[in-house]
Design a protein around this motif. Sequence first.
Motif, short mmCIF file in Angstrom:
data_model
loop_
_atom_site.label_atom_id
_atom_site.label_comp_id
_atom_site.label_asym_id
_atom_site.label_seq_id
_atom_site.Cartn_x
_atom_site.Cartn_y
_atom_site.Cartn_z
N TRP A 1 0.81 -0.98 0.08
CA TRP A 1 -0.14 -0.16 -0.01
C TRP A 1 0.89 1.40 0.14
CZ3 TRP A 1 -3.77 0.74 4.81
CH2 TRP A 1 -4.68 1.84 4.43
N ILE A 2 1.96 1.30 0.98
CA ILE A 2 2.87 2.38 1.14
C ILE A 2 3.60 2.49 -0.26
CG2 ILE A 2 4.94 3.16 2.28
CD1 ILE A 2 3.87 1.97 4.72
N ARG A 3 3.77 1.37 -0.74
CA ARG A 3 4.82 1.40 -2.03
C ARG A 3 4.08 1.85 -3.18
NH1 ARG A 3 7.71 -3.30 -5.55
NH2 ARG A 3 8.31 -2.04 -7.22
N TRP A 4 2.78 1.81 -3.39
CA TRP A 4 2.28 2.08 -4.62
C TRP A 4 1.27 3.67 -4.41
CZ3 TRP A 4 3.34 0.41 -9.08
CH2 TRP A 4 3.91 -1.05 -9.02
N THR A 5 1.47 4.07 -3.07
CA THR A 5 0.97 5.33 -2.83
C THR A 5 1.85 6.46 -2.99
OG1 THR A 5 -0.56 4.10 -1.62
CG2 THR A 5 -0.66 6.44 -1.50
N LEU A 6 3.12 6.26 -2.26
CA LEU A 6 4.06 7.39 -1.95
C LEU A 6 5.11 7.46 -3.28
CD1 LEU A 6 4.84 7.01 1.70
CD2 LEU A 6 3.32 8.59 0.54
N PRO A 7 5.63 8.63 -3.45
CA PRO A 7 6.43 9.03 -4.53
C PRO A 7 7.86 8.73 -3.81
CG PRO A 7 5.95 11.08 -3.74
CD PRO A 7 5.14 9.89 -3.12
N ARG A 8 8.92 8.62 -4.76
CA ARG A 8 10.34 8.19 -4.28
C ARG A 8 10.81 9.66 -3.54
NH1 ARG A 8 12.53 6.91 -9.32
NH2 ARG A 8 11.36 4.73 -8.89
N VAL A 9 11.83 9.19 -2.59
CA VAL A 9 12.46 10.34 -1.93
C VAL A 9 13.80 10.48 -2.58
CG1 VAL A 9 11.45 10.01 0.21
CG2 VAL A 9 13.80 8.87 -0.04
N ARG A 10 14.49 11.59 -2.19
CA ARG A 10 15.84 11.89 -2.87
C ARG A 10 16.84 11.18 -2.05
NH1 ARG A 10 15.28 17.88 -2.70
NH2 ARG A 10 16.85 17.56 -1.30
N VAL A 11 18.01 11.04 -2.62
CA VAL A 11 19.06 10.20 -1.96
C VAL A 11 19.49 10.93 -0.67
CG1 VAL A 11 21.02 10.97 -3.27
CG2 VAL A 11 21.07 8.81 -2.34
N ASP A 12 19.73 12.16 -0.80
CA ASP A 12 20.37 12.87 0.45
C ASP A 12 19.20 13.17 1.66
OD1 ASP A 12 18.83 14.52 -1.39
OD2 ASP A 12 19.44 16.37 -0.05
N GLN A 13 17.96 13.01 0.90
CA GLN A 13 16.75 12.89 2.34
C GLN A 13 16.70 11.55 2.97
OE1 GLN A 13 13.57 13.83 -0.52
NE2 GLN A 13 13.42 15.81 -0.06
N LEU A 14 17.04 10.74 2.02
CA LEU A 14 17.13 9.22 2.37
C LEU A 14 18.14 8.94 3.54
CD1 LEU A 14 16.24 6.24 1.41
CD2 LEU A 14 18.55 6.34 0.55
N LEU A 15 19.25 9.32 3.24
CA LEU A 15 20.19 9.22 4.34
C LEU A 15 20.05 10.10 5.39
CD1 LEU A 15 23.28 8.21 1.90
CD2 LEU A 15 21.62 6.81 3.17
N GLY A 16 19.72 11.50 5.24
CA GLY A 16 19.45 12.29 6.26
C GLY A 16 18.30 11.82 7.20
N PHE A 17 17.19 11.20 6.63
CA PHE A 17 16.17 10.61 7.54
C PHE A 17 16.80 9.61 8.19
CE2 PHE A 17 12.41 8.04 8.01
CZ PHE A 17 11.67 8.93 8.64
N ALA A 18 17.63 8.60 7.72
CA ALA A 18 17.98 7.64 8.45
C ALA A 18 18.76 7.88 9.66
CB ALA A 18 19.00 6.66 7.85
N TRP A 19 19.99 9.01 9.58
CA TRP A 19 20.81 9.29 10.49
C TRP A 19 20.36 10.38 11.45
CZ3 TRP A 19 24.14 6.02 11.48
CH2 TRP A 19 24.70 5.19 10.39
N LYS A 20 19.48 11.21 11.01
CA LYS A 20 19.09 12.49 11.71
C LYS A 20 17.63 12.14 12.50
CE LYS A 20 21.22 15.76 8.66
NZ LYS A 20 20.62 16.52 7.73
N VAL A 21 17.02 11.18 11.95
CA VAL A 21 15.66 11.11 12.68
C VAL A 21 15.50 9.75 13.16
CG1 VAL A 21 13.11 11.03 12.06
CG2 VAL A 21 14.44 12.47 10.95
#
Lengths: 177, 331
Positions: B287-307
């Motif tokens: 459901w999540i996969r087919w609903t949401l768009p893709r994040v950018r690569v810096d957002q991706l790593l930033g989200f992992a490490w900062k959040v």
Amino acid sequence: MGEVNPDLQSRVVKFPGGGVLVAGIDEIFNWARSNSMWSLTFGLSCCAIEMMATAASHYDLDRFGILFRATPRQADVMIVAGWVSVKMAPFIRRLYDQMPDPKHVLAMGGCACAGGPYRDSETIVKGVGEIVPVDVFVYGCPPRPENLIHGLILLQERIREESILGVRKREPITVQG
Amino acid sequence: MIEQALANPWIRQLANAALLLAVINLGVLVLIYMERKVAGFIQSRLGPVHVGPRGWLQSVADALKLILKEDIIPAPADRFLFVLAPFFVFVPVLAVFLVLPFNAGWVAHDFSLAALYVIAAGTVAIMGIVMAGWGTNNKYSLLGGLRSAAQLVSYEIPVVLAILAVVFYAQSMSLVDIAEAQRGFGWFIFHPPLLVAAFVYMIGQLAETNRTPFDLPEAESELVSGFHTEYSGIRFAMFFLAEFANTFFAAALAVVLFFGGWDGLPGLTGALWLVAKSYVLVFVLMWIRWTLPRVRVDQLLGFAWKVLVPIGLIVVLWAAASVVYAGGAKP
Ligand code: SF4
């Protein structure tokens, strides 16, 4: 399937039960191939929009098991949607060569079939048939989604007639626009 | 005769593994069909309908066709790495299933460090992905492989922290013990620290199974197909199989860790509950996969490490505190 030795067929079928065995295998293999024609994600011009519409909600190519793969290595069918310029031709050929056998080509729209409205232009290839072997020509400018689906179903029927032994039929199917 | 053979532990383990392999393959075929149907309904299409009754045989046709396709090994590729990479991705996924308890006593191999083993064995797959990216000698594959490595390494940490919080509550690293500790609807998801941990875990697993919002390693618009760009036929099928098996495992592990494992209403056997709950979670992932768009690569790593990592650390401390001072799950 590359080109197979032409008299292989007569030799295998001579074995007792050989014909039945080959027919059975063909039946299963062709069922799988014709029902899972993954096609290559690329479009050249206006026809591509119509191709996308065919794949999207209203016409839904996924019903027939046709989905779009981004890499030629995982594609079975190449839908050439749009005019092929002379500059583009080598890349189309290269994409075709990169696809693994067994592979099929469907030319969509008057331009891909024979040059269409740009037939007199020196920068447009007069039909993609000049650079790759085409199985189905779907005419129209652009062909309606129903026409494209018709072409794909005819292609499925052609795949069902193939055999693991024989050389494949090369004379193209034509769908009028 | 068969009894005698099964008494031998080696043969027993082999039989278990073969049975698991069959179950996984069958499960993956169902999952692929389900994914296409869910995608279809979310996009107001039908999905496969023509192959077999209601399109049930669609994945069978796809699998058979992939086996029949020509097997291409590109000339500039490093043959050794190219051939080995799919196995490096697939075998760890199979290996982690060995410790997954499907029901009381239904586990191929239970041992006291199962939670650690799941994390460790699952990580080997990253090496396979980097091997595939490097070995094919294709720039898109290389970028996809390296992105994948960065993503998987980053998101492994929040997942580990979430599992750690569960281990505090269960006071054991064995998955069987963790599931046992939640018997009779004492599911860990009902404890506030672990509810947060479950969210961290699911987001991390979403990234580890390469699903959109985090499917950067395979971003079609920029990387063709990422690390498996040059793989055709059966070798590609192995990557595909591994990805879907991994998705199912992520959901099943979530069920064992947070949703009570095989615990459910009486009347049905526990394994059915576990599988049913896993499928619900897999549905959420799709459901999540087919609903949401893709994040950018810096957002991706930033989200992992900062959040996610800070939240994970807080959850671990919170879980530890509530186990020590409030008794945690133990009455
Ligand atoms: S056939 Fe018509 S619609 Fe299709 S590419 Fe040519 S001009 Fe465009």
